[in-house]
Design an enzyme around this catalytic site. Structure first.
Site, PDB file in Angstrom:
ATOM      1  N   SER A 117       0.843  -1.183   0.000  1.00 42.71           N
ATOM      2  CA  SER A 117       0.000   0.000   0.000  1.00 42.71           C
ATOM      3  C   SER A 117       0.889   1.247   0.000  1.00 42.71           C
ATOM      4  CB  SER A 117      -0.950  -0.031   1.207  1.00 42.71           C
ATOM      5  OG  SER A 117      -2.006   0.876   1.063  1.00 42.71           O
ATOM      6  N   ASP A 144      -8.345  -5.725  -5.658  1.00 40.27           N
ATOM      7  CA  ASP A 144      -7.980  -4.550  -4.870  1.00 40.27           C
ATOM      8  C   ASP A 144      -8.257  -3.277  -5.671  1.00 40.27           C
ATOM      9  OD1 ASP A 144      -6.857  -2.708  -3.163  1.00 40.27           O
ATOM     10  OD2 ASP A 144      -4.782  -3.260  -3.630  1.00 40.27           O
ATOM     11  N   HIS A 195      -5.671  -6.687  -1.394  1.00 39.17           N
ATOM     12  CA  HIS A 195      -4.682  -5.704  -0.993  1.00 39.17           C
ATOM     13  C   HIS A 195      -3.451  -6.359  -0.363  1.00 39.17           C
ATOM     14  CE1 HIS A 195      -3.749  -1.512  -0.693  1.00 39.17           C
ATOM     15  NE2 HIS A 195      -3.635  -1.506   0.621  1.00 39.17           N
TER      16      HIS A 195
END
Length: 466
Positions: A52, A302, A327
């Site tokens: 991320s 995601d 994710h």
């Protein structure tokens, strides 16, 4: 935590001003350099891992500090989610598609719910009714507050739609979107949409069944720091399309975005700073021309994958894309429930990273050159030992040697290949954690391995017959 505590670090704009991507990278550079020096490991290669925002930092650090780290695994890193590099509707379109693929009726119910909320909120005591319907701890001040709460749940569900139970953001079952839609679709015909929506969203906010009421002021995901960055440098324009999205239709309005940031933090956003600092519309070209040794891994479930690198850009800028991935699932702890595709993805990542490390050592050692002085020293000493076959080291001031005894019979074959195999095989009896060998005979094994890893010129193997 900077300033000694979260409270002090997040107190105001003065302390928060250090919460930037470029400061984070500089901090990591200093930390890694000092750590290697303290551990006497200056020659050890470093590989960066991040998911991320951490994945964005990993990729950017590899570009900005290539001398600090030899490579980076950037998982679910939306480095293209800035300005208009990707369509602004991409994020919410992916969230919507995740729900639609599970159930069209579920998708439709969510899409209709926004208008139902608005209609109910305009009624007399409508906000009070919505407060009770959705079990809020405090009375709703607007329908927008409720809609934002629901929107967050759907977006997070798409991010963590893992194939196994997890507690990354909230305690959730395996394939949570499937469970949400199953709940929404389970009610008999005639049940109100809002009742179905509450039951579905409770899978996210209250799967354990232990929450009595929901506090909108609560920050269960610890996003306050990200809110600051979104108002300074991480300006990611987003919108919701009319045809593909299950969310209310809207366009990105920078003026409103700026107004909210000024209201909340007293600061003006810098929407073009990230693209200035790390690359913008030509990011793919920049990565291809100036970058190396970066893995961009993305799962197409995601919603952040829409701002990620989804194609190989060169032999060393590699995209690993999985259809069922969510994710940064590849960076999560392995489990017995990991699907085969995830196991294979991790194997691919490991193979690529091992190649970086091997290349690093190969480049560091450089090409071997014959050294006549070393060769003559080895020959002279081997001739001395040919007279008594005693395995003792020369104790010379400049050189050392590995010794091997072979009889020429059975396992004691006497040739160069057998000698090297014997020396390298000792590694199986060496414990790196304790820096010891498992028997006295192998007490010199560590020195042997060091010699062979750092061989640089003219080392020879001279068999001595007995």
């Amino acid at each position: 935590m900077p300033y000694g505590s979260r409270e002090k670090a997040y107190k105001n704009a003065d302390s928060l001003s250090y919460l930037t991507a470029e400061q984070a990278l500089a901090d990591y550079a200093v930390f890694i350099t000092d750590l290697k020096r303290n551990l006497s490991a200056e020659a050890s290669p470093v590989v960066l891992f991040g998911g991320s925002y951490g994945g964005m930092l990993a990729a950017w650090m590899r570009l900005k500090y290539p001398h600090i780290a030899i490579g980076a695994l950037a998982s679910s890193a939306p480095i293209l989610q800035f300005e208009d590099i990707v369509p602004t509707a991409t994020f919410y379109d992916i969230v919507s598609n995740d729900f639609k693929r599970e159930s069209i009726s579920c998708f439709d119910a969510i899409k209709k719910s926004w208008e139902e909320i608005e209609v109910e909120g305009k009624k007399e005591n409508g906000l009070l009714h919505l407060t009770k319907r959705f079990h809020m701890c405090q009375s709703l001040n607007s329908t927008e507050d409720l809609s934002d709460w629901l929107e967050s749940a759907y977006s997070y569900l798409a991010m963590v739609d893992y194939p196994y139970p997890s507690s990354f953001l909230m305690p959730l079952p395996a394939s949570p979107i499937k469970e949400v839609c199953r709940k929404i679709d389970s009610f008999p015909k005639g049940t109100s949409i809002l009742e179905r929506i509450f039951a579905g969203v409770s899978i996210y906010y209250n799967y354990t069944g232990t929450v009595d009421c929901f506090d909108l002021a609560d920050d269960p995901h610890g996003m306050s720091g990200w809110d600051w960055q979104a108002c300074t440098e991480m300006v990611m324009p987003m919108s919701s399309s009319r045809n593909n999205s299950m969310f209310p239709t809207y366009d990105f309005d920078y003026a409103s975005y700026q107004e909210q940031c000024v209201k909340e933090f007293g600061i003006m956003p810098r929407p073009r700073w990230i693209t200035t600092e790390f690359g913008g519309h030509n990011m793919r070209t920049s990565l291809k021309m100036f970058g190396s040794n970066i893995i961009f891994s993305n799962g197409l479930l995601d919603p952040w994958s829409g701002g990620g690198v989804l194609q190989n850009l060169s032999e060393t800028i590699v995209a690993l894309v999985t259809k069922e991935g969510a994710h940064h699932i590849d960076l999560r702890a392995s489990t017995d429930d990991d699907p085969d595709w995830l196991v294979e993805q991790r194997k691919s990542e490991t193979k690529l990273i091992k190649g970086w490390i091997d290349n690093y050592y190969q480049e560091k050692i450089g090409p071997l050159k014959w050294n006549t002085t070393v060769a003559n020293y080895a020959k002279d000493y081997s001739q001395q030992r040919s007279e008594d076959c005693v395995l003792v080291h020369s104790q010379g001031p400049d050189y050392g040697e590995n010794l091997y005894l072979g009889t020429g019979l059975g396992q004691g074959v006497l040739d160069a290949a057998a000698a090297v195999k014997g020396w390298v095989g000792e590694i199986d009896s060496y414990d790196y954690n304790s820096n010891t060998c498992d028997n006295d005979f192998l007490s010199s094994m560590k020195a042997d391995i060091v010699v062979w890893r750092n061989v640089y010129s003219g080392d020879t193997i001279n068999p001595v017959p007995i």
